[in-house]
Motif scaffolding. Structure first.
Motif, PDB file in Angstrom:
ATOM      1  N   PHE A 276       5.167 -34.390  26.347  1.00 32.24           N
ATOM      2  CA  PHE A 276       3.807 -34.325  26.859  1.00 32.24           C
ATOM      3  C   PHE A 276       3.768 -34.912  28.260  1.00 32.24           C
ATOM      4  O   PHE A 276       4.677 -35.636  28.683  1.00 32.24           O
ATOM      5  N   SER A 277       2.697 -34.579  28.988  1.00 32.47           N
ATOM      6  CA  SER A 277       2.471 -35.132  30.312  1.00 32.47           C
ATOM      7  C   SER A 277       1.389 -36.203  30.189  1.00 32.47           C
ATOM      8  O   SER A 277       0.298 -35.926  29.693  1.00 32.47           O
TER       9      SER A 277
ATOM     10  N   SER B 157      -2.437 -28.059  25.055  1.00 35.53           N
ATOM     11  CA  SER B 157      -2.610 -28.030  26.504  1.00 35.53           C
ATOM     12  C   SER B 157      -4.078 -27.949  26.914  1.00 35.53           C
ATOM     13  O   SER B 157      -4.383 -27.715  28.084  1.00 35.53           O
ATOM     14  N   PHE B 158      -4.981 -28.102  25.949  1.00 34.36           N
ATOM     15  CA  PHE B 158      -6.419 -28.145  26.200  1.00 34.36           C
ATOM     16  C   PHE B 158      -6.941 -26.878  26.882  1.00 34.36           C
ATOM     17  O   PHE B 158      -7.974 -26.908  27.546  1.00 34.36           O
ATOM     18  N   LEU B 159      -6.223 -25.772  26.690  1.00 36.90           N
ATOM     19  CA  LEU B 159      -6.690 -24.502  27.246  1.00 36.90           C
ATOM     20  C   LEU B 159      -7.952 -24.028  26.540  1.00 36.90           C
ATOM     21  O   LEU B 159      -8.710 -23.225  27.089  1.00 36.90           O
ATOM     22  N   TYR B 160      -8.159 -24.515  25.306  1.00 34.67           N
ATOM     23  CA  TYR B 160      -9.309 -24.095  24.513  1.00 34.67           C
ATOM     24  C   TYR B 160     -10.294 -25.252  24.327  1.00 34.67           C
ATOM     25  O   TYR B 160     -10.837 -25.469  23.247  1.00 34.67           O
ATOM     26  N   GLY B 161     -10.499 -26.005  25.396  1.00 34.14           N
ATOM     27  CA  GLY B 161     -11.457 -27.096  25.356  1.00 34.14           C
ATOM     28  C   GLY B 161     -11.033 -28.199  24.411  1.00 34.14           C
ATOM     29  O   GLY B 161      -9.867 -28.569  24.349  1.00 34.14           O
TER      30      GLY B 161
ATOM     31  N   GLY C 124      -7.817 -45.279  31.462  1.00 29.98           N
ATOM     32  CA  GLY C 124      -8.260 -44.071  30.785  1.00 29.98           C
ATOM     33  C   GLY C 124      -7.095 -43.188  30.419  1.00 29.98           C
ATOM     34  O   GLY C 124      -5.944 -43.454  30.767  1.00 29.98           O
ATOM     35  N   ILE C 125      -7.410 -42.117  29.700  1.00 33.53           N
ATOM     36  CA  ILE C 125      -6.389 -41.191  29.212  1.00 33.53           C
ATOM     37  C   ILE C 125      -6.327 -39.971  30.115  1.00 33.53           C
ATOM     38  O   ILE C 125      -7.357 -39.369  30.422  1.00 33.53           O
ATOM     39  N   VAL C 126      -5.136 -39.618  30.545  1.00 30.44           N
ATOM     40  CA  VAL C 126      -4.874 -38.357  31.229  1.00 30.44           C
ATOM     41  C   VAL C 126      -3.692 -37.733  30.513  1.00 30.44           C
ATOM     42  O   VAL C 126      -2.594 -38.302  30.503  1.00 30.44           O
ATOM     43  N   VAL C 127      -3.892 -36.577  29.877  1.00 31.46           N
ATOM     44  CA  VAL C 127      -2.811 -36.011  29.070  1.00 31.46           C
ATOM     45  C   VAL C 127      -2.936 -34.497  28.984  1.00 31.46           C
ATOM     46  O   VAL C 127      -4.029 -33.931  29.025  1.00 31.46           O
ATOM     47  N   SER C 128      -1.797 -33.832  28.882  1.00 32.90           N
ATOM     48  CA  SER C 128      -1.739 -32.381  28.675  1.00 32.90           C
ATOM     49  C   SER C 128      -0.318 -32.000  28.285  1.00 32.90           C
ATOM     50  O   SER C 128       0.538 -32.873  28.104  1.00 32.90           O
ATOM     51  N   ASP C 129      -0.086 -30.706  28.159  1.00 28.98           N
ATOM     52  CA  ASP C 129       1.264 -30.168  27.896  1.00 28.98           C
ATOM     53  C   ASP C 129       1.897 -30.749  26.635  1.00 28.98           C
ATOM     54  O   ASP C 129       3.101 -30.995  26.593  1.00 28.98           O
ATOM     55  N   ILE C 130       1.110 -30.969  25.584  1.00 28.34           N
ATOM     56  CA  ILE C 130       1.656 -31.606  24.382  1.00 28.34           C
ATOM     57  C   ILE C 130       2.347 -30.559  23.514  1.00 28.34           C
ATOM     58  O   ILE C 130       1.722 -29.618  23.028  1.00 28.34           O
ATOM     59  N   VAL C 131       3.643 -30.744  23.330  1.00 26.60           N
ATOM     60  CA  VAL C 131       4.451 -29.864  22.491  1.00 26.60           C
ATOM     61  C   VAL C 131       5.081 -30.710  21.406  1.00 26.60           C
ATOM     62  O   VAL C 131       5.722 -31.730  21.698  1.00 26.60           O
TER      63      VAL C 131
ATOM     64  N   ASP D 166      -3.187 -32.807  42.535  1.00 23.80           N
ATOM     65  CA  ASP D 166      -2.754 -32.059  41.360  1.00 23.80           C
ATOM     66  C   ASP D 166      -2.323 -33.068  40.306  1.00 23.80           C
ATOM     67  O   ASP D 166      -1.641 -34.048  40.605  1.00 23.80           O
ATOM     68  N   TYR D 167      -2.729 -32.829  39.052  1.00 28.78           N
ATOM     69  CA  TYR D 167      -2.348 -33.752  37.985  1.00 28.78           C
ATOM     70  C   TYR D 167      -0.862 -33.682  37.648  1.00 28.78           C
ATOM     71  O   TYR D 167      -0.345 -34.517  36.917  1.00 28.78           O
ATOM     72  N   GLY D 168      -0.168 -32.665  38.126  1.00 33.13           N
ATOM     73  CA  GLY D 168       1.264 -32.566  37.887  1.00 33.13           C
ATOM     74  C   GLY D 168       1.630 -32.041  36.521  1.00 33.13           C
ATOM     75  O   GLY D 168       2.718 -32.322  36.014  1.00 33.13           O
ATOM     76  N   THR D 169       0.760 -31.270  35.894  1.00 35.82           N
ATOM     77  CA  THR D 169       1.042 -30.716  34.576  1.00 35.82           C
ATOM     78  C   THR D 169       1.429 -29.244  34.673  1.00 35.82           C
ATOM     79  O   THR D 169       1.150 -28.586  35.674  1.00 35.82           O
ATOM     80  N   ALA D 170       2.049 -28.744  33.615  1.00 37.58           N
ATOM     81  CA  ALA D 170       2.362 -27.317  33.554  1.00 37.58           C
ATOM     82  C   ALA D 170       1.119 -26.521  33.175  1.00 37.58           C
ATOM     83  O   ALA D 170       0.923 -25.401  33.639  1.00 37.58           O
ATOM     84  N   SER D 171       0.282 -27.116  32.321  1.00 31.58           N
ATOM     85  CA  SER D 171      -0.942 -26.451  31.891  1.00 31.58           C
ATOM     86  C   SER D 171      -1.979 -26.458  33.010  1.00 31.58           C
ATOM     87  O   SER D 171      -2.009 -27.355  33.849  1.00 31.58           O
ATOM     88  N   GLU D 172      -2.844 -25.463  32.979  1.00 30.95           N
ATOM     89  CA  GLU D 172      -3.922 -25.401  33.957  1.00 30.95           C
ATOM     90  C   GLU D 172      -5.077 -26.322  33.594  1.00 30.95           C
ATOM     91  O   GLU D 172      -5.981 -26.533  34.394  1.00 30.95           O
TER      92      GLU D 172
END
Length: 609
Positions: free
Chosen positions: A309-310, A218-222, A379-386, A257-263
């Motif tokens: 993933f989002s 979720s890219f919380l740690y950069g 481009g790439i927009v991604v987060s919330d990868i489980v 809002d990007y619409g992700t669960a992660s901040e």
């Protein structure tokens, strides 16, 4: 303060441990200062004895990158070191060790020996204190660069010293030194001091605690756990907040809002600095023109696991997700063509891939997001990868492989991009309409999806044909779309084998019921599961010059799975049940009531596979 640093590394540790690479272990000799920084000196609990193991294990924290599982041993104050010629630590897999770990296990290839000579004592022995306040001279031995498949494997550590040519082993309290990297990492996560660590530390500890989840999904740690490459030296993207702080920005594709669960989100647009700089070119917030790759850390595929993933941006088919084995073999490729929503621009959609269905259980793999686009939200927009989800979430779209979708499936480009008129005048770019348009003087709604749809009603008397680009039918072979118009059977949608020109299915608007189901559109489901893997195109035929002789179309969802059909049907029924009572527009209200009743009793015209 306790610090935990572990590094996910890719040096193979044989599962049988008979091919141990000596350099991976025997050359690990941390400097004293590095060792001291990694141990909570007041927390050591030693076994009974003048030379004893500290119970448990910890994480080796050094600056050389060779981090791993560390065992500690100590000489109690007063121990006679005068004739000690060597000391060290043996480490081996618990299941391969006999009753007691010893040098014979090293000779048999079942353990490694981290050895120090007596003249190195000043470098590798340092002062510590036990939990009871007793003074010790301690040293550590570490197993580094543990292969990811062994994160949950239990290892045993046992210290020794050599005196008078004889080897003596440290006292041990039962099985207190049987530990896995996973066990130690999970213990670290519960320590109150854990949150004081750096993002790098926290990211890697989380990954050690669960080998089935990739690092920092979720890219919380950069960017920890991720590697980005780019085409021109500029950054491929940025780690940004999920909320766009400047929704009124000059760039038109920004969203609130990007619409992700992660901040946090990885995005080709840096919304956090959008107002910096005097000129737009100086702001460097839009790296749409930069291509490259974003590569994850390794993870092990769990039996029956789903990848969720989002995903946003790159809706032109040139931004890809690749699932790769550890040796670089590409297992599957997916594109980012949205087939059931409006122009999301930077916003994301929840996606899902059945990893179990790819027969990857137990395999070590990684993800690559590949950006081959320099325009059209390239481009790439991604987060919330489980990577260890146990099922496909209800709000996620299960995506088919690359080439299974069509561009501009909902006419969101505002034109017929991806479609081609082959005959007549019925299908023109100017008939692509805004979804908020209404029909008749009573302002009836078309019930479109997103911001655009094809409004064939603008030219009822025209006839012609239009076809989509070809695609390889994926998923479970189901298709869904919105259909409006046609009071006759001369307007229809058919699905054609692109190689043989065989018509696989033909759909007319059997739900038409004027005036309630007329120009407005209803959802149609098509069963093509017997044709999965075939190259197909969609053809819309208008042979009617009157009698609602036109095609209103939207939201072609192709290559759907059974799960997706169920999801879309449930979403449609939920939408219909929520239609309001319109007291000011009797015509619209009658349509709403009809649609409610229609979907309340609607069942699929086929059984799902």
């Amino acid at each position: 303060m306790k610090k935990y640093v572990i590094e996910r590394a890719r040096i193979l540790l044989s599962l049988l441990f008979v091919l141990c690479v000596g350099a991976a272990f025997c050359l690990i000799r941390p400097a004293a200062a590095e060792e001291k920084s990694g141990i909570n000196l007041g927390a050591l609990q030693f076994a009974e004895g003048e030379f004893a193991m500290a119970e448990g294990a910890s994480v080796r924290v050094v600056g050389d990158g060779k981090n791993g599982l560390r065992f500690i041993a100590g000489f109690k104050e007063g121990f006679d070191m005068s004739d000690v010629t060597a000391f060290g630590m043996l480490i081996g897999p618990q299941n391969l060790v006999e009753e007691t770990l010893d040098m014979e296990d090293v000779s048999a290839g079942n353990a490694v020996n981290i050895a120090y000579m007596a003249n190195e004592a000043k470098t590798y022995l340092f002062d510590a204190q036990s939990a009871e306040g007793e003074a010790y001279k301690v040293f550590g031995g570490s197993l580094s660069n543990i292969y990811i498949g062994n994160y949950d494997r239990v290892f045993t550590g046992l210290a020794y010293y050599v005196k008078g040519g004889e080897t003596f082993y440290a006292a041990v309290s039962g099985n207190s030194n049987d530990r896995s990297a996973e066990f130690v990492a999970k213990a670290a996560l519960t320590d109150p001091a854990f949150e004081s660590n750096s993002d790098e530390v926290k990211s890697i500890v989380h990954s050690y605690a669960n080998k089935y989840q990739l690092q920092n999904g979720s890219f919380l740690y950069g960017m920890n756990g991720w590697t980005a490459t780019s085409s021109d030296g500029r950054e491929l993207g940025f780690i940004v907040d999920k909320a766009n702080h400047y929704p009124g920005a000059e760039y038109g594709y920004m969203c609130d809002d990007y619409g992700t669960a992660s901040e946090k989100v990885f995005s080709f647009v840096n919304t956090d600095t959008i107002n910096e700089g005097d000129k737009q070119a100086e702001k460097e917030i839009n790296h749409e023109s930069v291509s490259g790759t974003l590569t994850s850390s390794l993870f092990v595929v769990k039996e029956g696991a789903w990848l969720t993933f989002s995903w946003g941006g790159g809706g032109n088919g040139d931004v890809l997700l690749k699932i790769c084995k550890e040796d670089g073999t590409i297992v599957a490729t997916y594109d980012n063509i949205y087939n059931n929503v409006s122009s999301l621009k930077a916003k994301t959609l929840k996606r899902a891939v059945d990893l179990g269905g790819l027969n990857l259980a137990g395999e070590t793999v990684y993800l690559v997001f590949e950006d081959n686009s320099t325009s059209n939200y390239g481009g790439i927009v991604v987060s919330d990868i489980v990577t260890d989800a146990t099922e496909c979430p209800a709000d996620a779209m299960e995506i088919a492989e690359h080439g299974s979708y069509i561009l501009n499936a909902g006419f969101e480009d505002g034109n017929l991009n991806g479609w081609r008129a082959t005959e007549g005048e019925a299908f023109k770019t100017e008939y692509v309409a805004n979804s908020d348009e209404t029909f008749w003087d009573v302002q009836r709604e078309f019930n479109a999806i997103g911001s655009k749809f094809f409004r064939g009603e603008r030219n009822e008397i025209a006839t012609g044909k239009m076809r989509s680009a070809s695609f390889v039918l994926g998923g479970d072979g189901y298709i869904s779309f919105l259909f409006g118009g046609y009071g006759n059977k001369e307007v229809y949608v058919q699905f054609v084998n692109a190689e043989t020109e065989e018509v696989l299915a033909k759909v007319t608007n059997d739900a038409f019921n004027d005036p309630n189901f007329s120009n407005n559109m209803n959802r149609v489901f098509v069963d093509l599961h017997k044709h999965v893997g075939k190259t197909v195109y969609i053809e819309v035929v208008d042979n009617a010059a009157s009698g609602f002789g036109f095609a209103n179309l939207d939201d072609f969802c192709v290559s759907l799975t059974s799960h997706e059909v169920t999801r879309l049907l449930n979403e449609t029924k939920a939408w219909a049940s929520g239609l309001p009572t319109d007291t000011e527009n009797a015509s619209q209200n009658a349509a709403n009531e009809y649609i409610k009743n229609y979907y309340a009793t609607y069942v699929l015209p086929f059984e799902l596979t």
